[in-house]
Design a protein around this motif. Structure first.
Motif, PDB file in Angstrom:
ATOM      1  N   LEU A  32      38.280  -2.131  36.520  1.00  0.00           N
ATOM      2  CA  LEU A  32      38.776  -2.374  35.171  1.00  0.00           C
ATOM      3  C   LEU A  32      39.038  -1.068  34.426  1.00  0.00           C
ATOM      4  CD1 LEU A  32      36.410  -5.312  34.120  1.00  0.00           C
ATOM      5  CD2 LEU A  32      38.823  -5.461  34.770  1.00  0.00           C
ATOM      6  N   LEU A  33      38.267  -0.017  34.740  1.00  0.00           N
ATOM      7  CA  LEU A  33      38.403   1.267  34.063  1.00  0.00           C
ATOM      8  C   LEU A  33      39.803   1.825  34.206  1.00  0.00           C
ATOM      9  CD1 LEU A  33      37.161   3.727  32.595  1.00  0.00           C
ATOM     10  CD2 LEU A  33      36.455   4.590  34.839  1.00  0.00           C
ATOM     11  N   SER A  34      40.382   1.716  35.387  1.00  0.00           N
ATOM     12  CA  SER A  34      41.710   2.283  35.625  1.00  0.00           C
ATOM     13  C   SER A  34      42.825   1.450  35.004  1.00  0.00           C
ATOM     14  CB  SER A  34      41.953   2.422  37.139  1.00  0.00           C
ATOM     15  OG  SER A  34      41.928   1.149  37.761  1.00  0.00           O
ATOM     16  N   ARG A  35      42.484   0.297  34.442  1.00  0.00           N
ATOM     17  CA  ARG A  35      43.492  -0.608  33.881  1.00  0.00           C
ATOM     18  C   ARG A  35      43.248  -0.935  32.416  1.00  0.00           C
ATOM     19  NH1 ARG A  35      42.984  -1.119  39.082  1.00  0.00           N
ATOM     20  NH2 ARG A  35      44.719  -1.811  40.395  1.00  0.00           N
ATOM     21  N   THR A  36      42.332  -0.228  31.791  1.00  0.00           N
ATOM     22  CA  THR A  36      41.998  -0.492  30.388  1.00  0.00           C
ATOM     23  C   THR A  36      42.472   0.658  29.518  1.00  0.00           C
ATOM     24  OG1 THR A  36      40.012  -1.654  31.130  1.00  0.00           O
ATOM     25  CG2 THR A  36      40.133  -1.071  28.795  1.00  0.00           C
ATOM     26  N   PRO A  37      43.188   0.397  28.419  1.00  0.00           N
ATOM     27  CA  PRO A  37      43.670   1.464  27.538  1.00  0.00           C
ATOM     28  C   PRO A  37      42.535   2.343  27.025  1.00  0.00           C
ATOM     29  CG  PRO A  37      44.676  -0.640  26.970  1.00  0.00           C
ATOM     30  CD  PRO A  37      43.596  -0.939  27.966  1.00  0.00           C
ATOM     31  N   THR A  38      42.786   3.670  26.944  1.00  0.00           N
ATOM     32  CA  THR A  38      41.758   4.612  26.516  1.00  0.00           C
ATOM     33  C   THR A  38      41.244   4.307  25.115  1.00  0.00           C
ATOM     34  OG1 THR A  38      42.743   6.333  27.894  1.00  0.00           O
ATOM     35  CG2 THR A  38      41.234   7.055  26.158  1.00  0.00           C
ATOM     36  N   GLY A  39      42.144   3.978  24.190  1.00  0.00           N
ATOM     37  CA  GLY A  39      41.737   3.684  22.819  1.00  0.00           C
ATOM     38  C   GLY A  39      40.796   2.499  22.752  1.00  0.00           C
ATOM     39  N   PHE A  40      41.097   1.476  23.514  1.00  0.00           N
ATOM     40  CA  PHE A  40      40.237   0.296  23.550  1.00  0.00           C
ATOM     41  C   PHE A  40      38.861   0.648  24.117  1.00  0.00           C
ATOM     42  CE2 PHE A  40      38.588  -3.372  25.953  1.00  0.00           C
ATOM     43  CZ  PHE A  40      38.443  -4.281  24.918  1.00  0.00           C
ATOM     44  N   LEU A  41      38.849   1.474  25.160  1.00  0.00           N
ATOM     45  CA  LEU A  41      37.590   1.908  25.753  1.00  0.00           C
ATOM     46  C   LEU A  41      36.708   2.603  24.723  1.00  0.00           C
ATOM     47  CD1 LEU A  41      38.350   3.403  29.292  1.00  0.00           C
ATOM     48  CD2 LEU A  41      36.913   1.442  28.740  1.00  0.00           C
ATOM     49  N   ARG A  42      37.339   3.480  23.928  1.00  0.00           N
ATOM     50  CA  ARG A  42      36.578   4.250  22.950  1.00  0.00           C
ATOM     51  C   ARG A  42      35.931   3.339  21.912  1.00  0.00           C
ATOM     52  NH1 ARG A  42      40.350   7.437  21.819  1.00  0.00           N
ATOM     53  NH2 ARG A  42      39.782   9.041  23.327  1.00  0.00           N
ATOM     54  N   TRP A  43      36.679   2.366  21.395  1.00  0.00           N
ATOM     55  CA  TRP A  43      36.129   1.446  20.400  1.00  0.00           C
ATOM     56  C   TRP A  43      35.081   0.528  21.020  1.00  0.00           C
ATOM     57  CZ3 TRP A  43      36.210   1.922  15.418  1.00  0.00           C
ATOM     58  CH2 TRP A  43      37.248   2.634  14.804  1.00  0.00           C
ATOM     59  N   LEU A  90      27.173   7.886  17.649  1.00  0.00           N
ATOM     60  CA  LEU A  90      28.162   6.934  17.144  1.00  0.00           C
ATOM     61  C   LEU A  90      28.921   7.514  15.960  1.00  0.00           C
ATOM     62  CD1 LEU A  90      29.425   4.114  17.052  1.00  0.00           C
ATOM     63  CD2 LEU A  90      27.459   3.356  15.705  1.00  0.00           C
ATOM     64  N   ILE A  91      28.214   8.158  15.051  1.00  0.00           N
ATOM     65  CA  ILE A  91      28.860   8.757  13.880  1.00  0.00           C
ATOM     66  C   ILE A  91      29.850   9.845  14.295  1.00  0.00           C
ATOM     67  CG2 ILE A  91      28.453  10.189  11.838  1.00  0.00           C
ATOM     68  CD1 ILE A  91      25.803   8.662  11.482  1.00  0.00           C
ATOM     69  N   GLN A  92      29.463  10.688  15.244  1.00  0.00           N
ATOM     70  CA  GLN A  92      30.349  11.746  15.724  1.00  0.00           C
ATOM     71  C   GLN A  92      31.633  11.176  16.315  1.00  0.00           C
ATOM     72  OE1 GLN A  92      27.741  13.959  18.410  1.00  0.00           O
ATOM     73  NE2 GLN A  92      27.730  15.661  16.977  1.00  0.00           N
ATOM     74  N   MET A  93      31.499  10.158  17.118  1.00  0.00           N
ATOM     75  CA  MET A  93      32.672   9.571  17.748  1.00  0.00           C
ATOM     76  C   MET A  93      33.568   8.872  16.730  1.00  0.00           C
ATOM     77  SD  MET A  93      31.443   8.131  21.445  1.00  0.00           S
ATOM     78  CE  MET A  93      33.155   8.147  21.980  1.00  0.00           C
ATOM     79  N   LEU A  94      32.961   8.199  15.766  1.00  0.00           N
ATOM     80  CA  LEU A  94      33.731   7.502  14.747  1.00  0.00           C
ATOM     81  C   LEU A  94      34.522   8.490  13.900  1.00  0.00           C
ATOM     82  CD1 LEU A  94      34.441   4.864  13.363  1.00  0.00           C
ATOM     83  CD2 LEU A  94      32.399   5.127  11.944  1.00  0.00           C
ATOM     84  N   VAL A  95      33.894   9.603  13.510  1.00  0.00           N
ATOM     85  CA  VAL A  95      34.584  10.626  12.715  1.00  0.00           C
ATOM     86  C   VAL A  95      35.772  11.181  13.488  1.00  0.00           C
ATOM     87  CG1 VAL A  95      34.368  12.957  11.764  1.00  0.00           C
ATOM     88  CG2 VAL A  95      32.577  11.266  11.340  1.00  0.00           C
ATOM     89  N   ARG A  96      35.579  11.428  14.771  1.00  0.00           N
ATOM     90  CA  ARG A  96      36.659  11.979  15.588  1.00  0.00           C
ATOM     91  C   ARG A  96      37.835  11.006  15.696  1.00  0.00           C
ATOM     92  NH1 ARG A  96      36.841  16.195  19.210  1.00  0.00           N
ATOM     93  NH2 ARG A  96      38.379  16.047  20.875  1.00  0.00           N
ATOM     94  N   VAL A  97      37.540   9.721  15.881  1.00  0.00           N
ATOM     95  CA  VAL A  97      38.594   8.720  15.984  1.00  0.00           C
ATOM     96  C   VAL A  97      39.366   8.610  14.676  1.00  0.00           C
ATOM     97  CG1 VAL A  97      39.026   6.243  16.215  1.00  0.00           C
ATOM     98  CG2 VAL A  97      37.487   7.378  17.797  1.00  0.00           C
ATOM     99  N   LEU A  98      38.655   8.606  13.550  1.00  0.00           N
ATOM    100  CA  LEU A  98      39.317   8.488  12.251  1.00  0.00           C
ATOM    101  C   LEU A  98      40.185   9.700  11.939  1.00  0.00           C
ATOM    102  CD1 LEU A  98      36.426   6.914  10.119  1.00  0.00           C
ATOM    103  CD2 LEU A  98      38.419   5.773  11.117  1.00  0.00           C
ATOM    104  N   ARG A  99      39.742  10.875  12.368  1.00  0.00           N
ATOM    105  CA  ARG A  99      40.539  12.086  12.151  1.00  0.00           C
ATOM    106  C   ARG A  99      41.849  12.040  12.937  1.00  0.00           C
ATOM    107  NH1 ARG A  99      36.018  16.978  12.428  1.00  0.00           N
ATOM    108  NH2 ARG A  99      35.182  16.684  10.305  1.00  0.00           N
TER     109      ARG A  99
END
Length: 260
Positions: free
Chosen positions: A98-109, A248-257
């Motif tokens: 599934l990893l090779s077929r799942t969008p990166t953005g979706f994986l991150r969220w 979680l906070i670090q990753m969320l800040v990076r995504v929002l930026r």
């Protein structure tokens, strides 16, 4: 640029990340992917997919050494561990597929939602040190299914599975925190091998980085397992949940930026 053609990360950052991961892996009974994946993405510029695959491979040495540390102290359930392993080996293959077929953005969220759920659950799971797992036909079947779910998450998100298995063993199977951590690390060994084979076939792993990370992690993993015996279960859970919250906070800040 292909994700495997990017500049190679330096040895020193990999060693430092691996050492930190190994210490916390032994301390909390996790493979370390829950820490390693965001660090690889945030600090070394790995794509989420490659970070997940590399993390699964790097988990192996730390799981072996950390698991031995818990086993020496008598904190491994040798019946539950293989039952979990049966499920995780199958699930890891499905997860890497599934990893090779799942969008990166979706994986991150998906990964961030997963971190939040685990962090919250840790405040409600406070085991006793003398608790054990009662093995029956029903619990045996449920352990295999738990391993299957863990394997899918391991292959898909790059988490070793400990952040799934440890709370489940404590909350649903009545294990002590030390038994849950030790059993989790032993279970991760076949899961890591299975997931890495699948990820290697799909070019979703940096084996050089995984080797450096894994060796560094295995050096400090035994120390973490010893420290775990000194910390009361409640405060161990609190510390782990705070750590997950910071990630979680670090990753969320990076995504929002990135969306600005």
């Amino acid at each position: 640029m292909d994700q495997l053609e990017r500049p190679r990360p330096g040895i020193i950052p990999l060693i430092l990340m691996g050492a930190l991961t190994g210490l916390l892996s032994g301390l909390f009974g996790i493979g370390g992917g829950v820490l390693l994946v965001p660090m690889l993405v945030l600090f070394l510029g790995f794509q989420q997919r490659l970070a997940a695959g590399t993390s699964v491979a790097a988990i192996l040495p730390a799981a072996i050494v950390g698991g031995i540390g818990y086993a020496v102290q008598g904190n491994v359930d040798w019946v539950a561990a293989p039952l979990l392993a049966i499920g995780i080996v199958i699930g890891a293959q499905l997860g890497s597929f599934l990893l090779s077929r799942t969008p990166t953005g979706f994986l991150r969220w998906m990964f961030m939602v997963f971190l939040l759920a685990v962090a919250v659950s840790l405040w409600f799971v406070v085991p006793e040190r003398d608790d054990t797992i009662e093995i029956t036909v029903l619990t045996g079947t449920l352990l295999v299914l738990t391993g299957l779910l863990t394997g899918v998450l391991s292959g898909l998100l790059g988490v070793g599975g400990g952040v799934v298995v440890v709370p489940i063993l404590m909350f649903f199977f009545g294990a002590s925190d030390l038994i849950a951590k030790g059993t989790s690390l032993i279970m991760l060994i076949p899961g890591s091998i299975s997931g890495t084979i699948g990820n290697s076939r799909r070019r979703n792993v940096d084996l050089r980085s995984a080797a450096v990370l894994g060796i560094a992690a295995s050096v400090l993993s035994p120390l973490g397992s010893v420290i775990a015996t000194w910390i009361p279960p409640f405060w161990s859970n609190v510390a782990f949940s705070v750590l997950l919250g910071l990630i979680l906070i670090q990753m969320l800040v990076r995504v929002l930026r990135r969306k600005r």
